[in-house]
Design an enzyme around this catalytic site. Sequence first.
Site, PDB file in Angstrom:
ATOM      1  N   CYS A   1      24.546  38.095  35.459  1.00 49.39           N
ATOM      2  CA  CYS A   1      25.798  37.547  34.824  1.00 49.39           C
ATOM      3  C   CYS A   1      24.881  36.275  35.121  1.00 49.39           C
ATOM      4  CB  CYS A   1      26.755  37.438  36.536  1.00 49.39           C
ATOM      5  SG  CYS A   1      26.129  37.228  38.352  1.00 49.39           S
TER       6      CYS A   1
ATOM      7  N   ASN B   1      24.059  35.317  39.682  1.00 47.83           N
ATOM      8  CA  ASN B   1      23.656  36.626  40.330  1.00 47.83           C
ATOM      9  C   ASN B   1      23.938  36.357  41.919  1.00 47.83           C
ATOM     10  OD1 ASN B   1      20.804  37.732  41.207  1.00 47.83           O
ATOM     11  ND2 ASN B   1      22.404  38.604  40.753  1.00 47.83           N
TER      12      ASN B   1
ATOM     13  N   CYS C   1      28.101  36.604  42.246  1.00 47.10           N
ATOM     14  CA  CYS C   1      29.614  37.301  42.417  1.00 47.10           C
ATOM     15  C   CYS C   1      29.769  38.224  41.946  1.00 47.10           C
ATOM     16  CB  CYS C   1      30.452  36.667  41.658  1.00 47.10           C
ATOM     17  SG  CYS C   1      30.189  35.077  43.234  1.00 47.10           S
ATOM     18  N   ARG C   2      29.445  38.144  40.046  1.00 45.67           N
ATOM     19  CA  ARG C   2      29.367  39.174  39.480  1.00 45.67           C
ATOM     20  C   ARG C   2      28.917  40.348  39.388  1.00 45.67           C
ATOM     21  NH1 ARG C   2      31.506  35.774  33.813  1.00 45.67           N
ATOM     22  NH2 ARG C   2      29.957  35.099  34.932  1.00 45.67           N
ATOM     23  N   SER C   3      27.682  40.197  39.510  1.00 43.40           N
ATOM     24  CA  SER C   3      26.479  41.254  38.881  1.00 43.40           C
ATOM     25  C   SER C   3      25.773  41.844  40.547  1.00 43.40           C
ATOM     26  CB  SER C   3      25.390  40.010  38.697  1.00 43.40           C
ATOM     27  OG  SER C   3      24.176  39.383  39.399  1.00 43.40           O
TER      28      SER C   3
ATOM     29  N   ASP D   1      35.196  34.899  34.924  1.00 48.11           N
ATOM     30  CA  ASP D   1      33.699  34.848  36.001  1.00 48.11           C
ATOM     31  C   ASP D   1      35.103  34.523  37.476  1.00 48.11           C
ATOM     32  OD1 ASP D   1      32.882  33.150  37.613  1.00 48.11           O
ATOM     33  OD2 ASP D   1      32.025  31.438  35.890  1.00 48.11           O
TER      34      ASP D   1
HETATM   35  P1  4NP Z   1      28.672  34.673  38.851  1.00 48.50           P
HETATM   36  O1  4NP Z   1      29.411  33.528  39.306  1.00 48.50           O
HETATM   37  O2  4NP Z   1      27.941  34.288  37.734  1.00 48.50           O
HETATM   38  O3  4NP Z   1      29.428  35.631  38.527  1.00 48.50           O
HETATM   39  O4  4NP Z   1      27.515  34.967  40.497  1.00 48.50           O
HETATM   40  C1  4NP Z   1      29.181  32.513  39.807  1.00 48.50           C
HETATM   41  C2  4NP Z   1      28.441  31.742  40.170  1.00 48.50           C
HETATM   42  C3  4NP Z   1      28.065  30.710  40.270  1.00 48.50           C
HETATM   43  C4  4NP Z   1      27.960  29.428  39.319  1.00 48.50           C
HETATM   44  C5  4NP Z   1      29.348  29.794  38.658  1.00 48.50           C
HETATM   45  C6  4NP Z   1      29.438  31.292  38.779  1.00 48.50           C
HETATM   46  N1  4NP Z   1      27.985  28.209  39.648  1.00 48.50           N
HETATM   47  O5  4NP Z   1      28.369  27.256  38.697  1.00 48.50           O
HETATM   48  O6  4NP Z   1      27.349  27.868  40.668  1.00 48.50           O
END
Ligand code: 4NP
Length: 157
Positions: free
Chosen positions: A9, A12, A14-16, A124
């Site tokens: 994602c 790294n 939240c989703r992945s 997201d």
């Molecule tokens: P992820 O979520 O891609 O599912 O881990 C996010 C985590 C951090 C950010 C965006 C999405 N960020 O903007 O820091």
Amino acid sequence: MTPTVLFVCLGNICRSPLAEGAFRDLADQEGFNVKTDSAGTGDWHIGRAPDKRAQVAARNHGLDISDLKARQVTREDFHLFDYVIAMDGKNIANLKRLQPKGSKAKLNLLLDYVAGKEGQSVADPFRGNASDFEKTWQDVSTGAKALLDYLKSRNKA
Ligand code: 4NP
């Protein structure tokens, strides 16, 4: 041969990690031998544990993902992993640019493996709330189950 799967994602955190946790748990339950990891296209959260809200969503479904550590995806990953599984359309566009020519990884969206959800993104949840993280859990666990079924059917052939 043991298949190798990398979930990707943006951050790294939240989703992945949720996808990795859900997939790992299903594979273990079914005794399916597979190597898994997860990574982000971005570098902001390297070394961090999953977001607390993702940890809570996992725990609500009986999983502890607190020991996972964020890392950034590398060009080498496309040589090391058979499957690189992106969460959303931006991730897959970035990964396509990064993928070295001639590397073995098959690159897809997680929801490509779910009948009727091909081409769809796992949204997201980072700026969202607990119910957004629960929705993420539902999406990644549906995707993980479909991916596992796909890999099991390939392993039989
Ligand atoms: P992820 O979520 O891609 O599912 O881990 C996010 C985590 C951090 C950010 C965006 C999405 N960020 O903007 O820091």
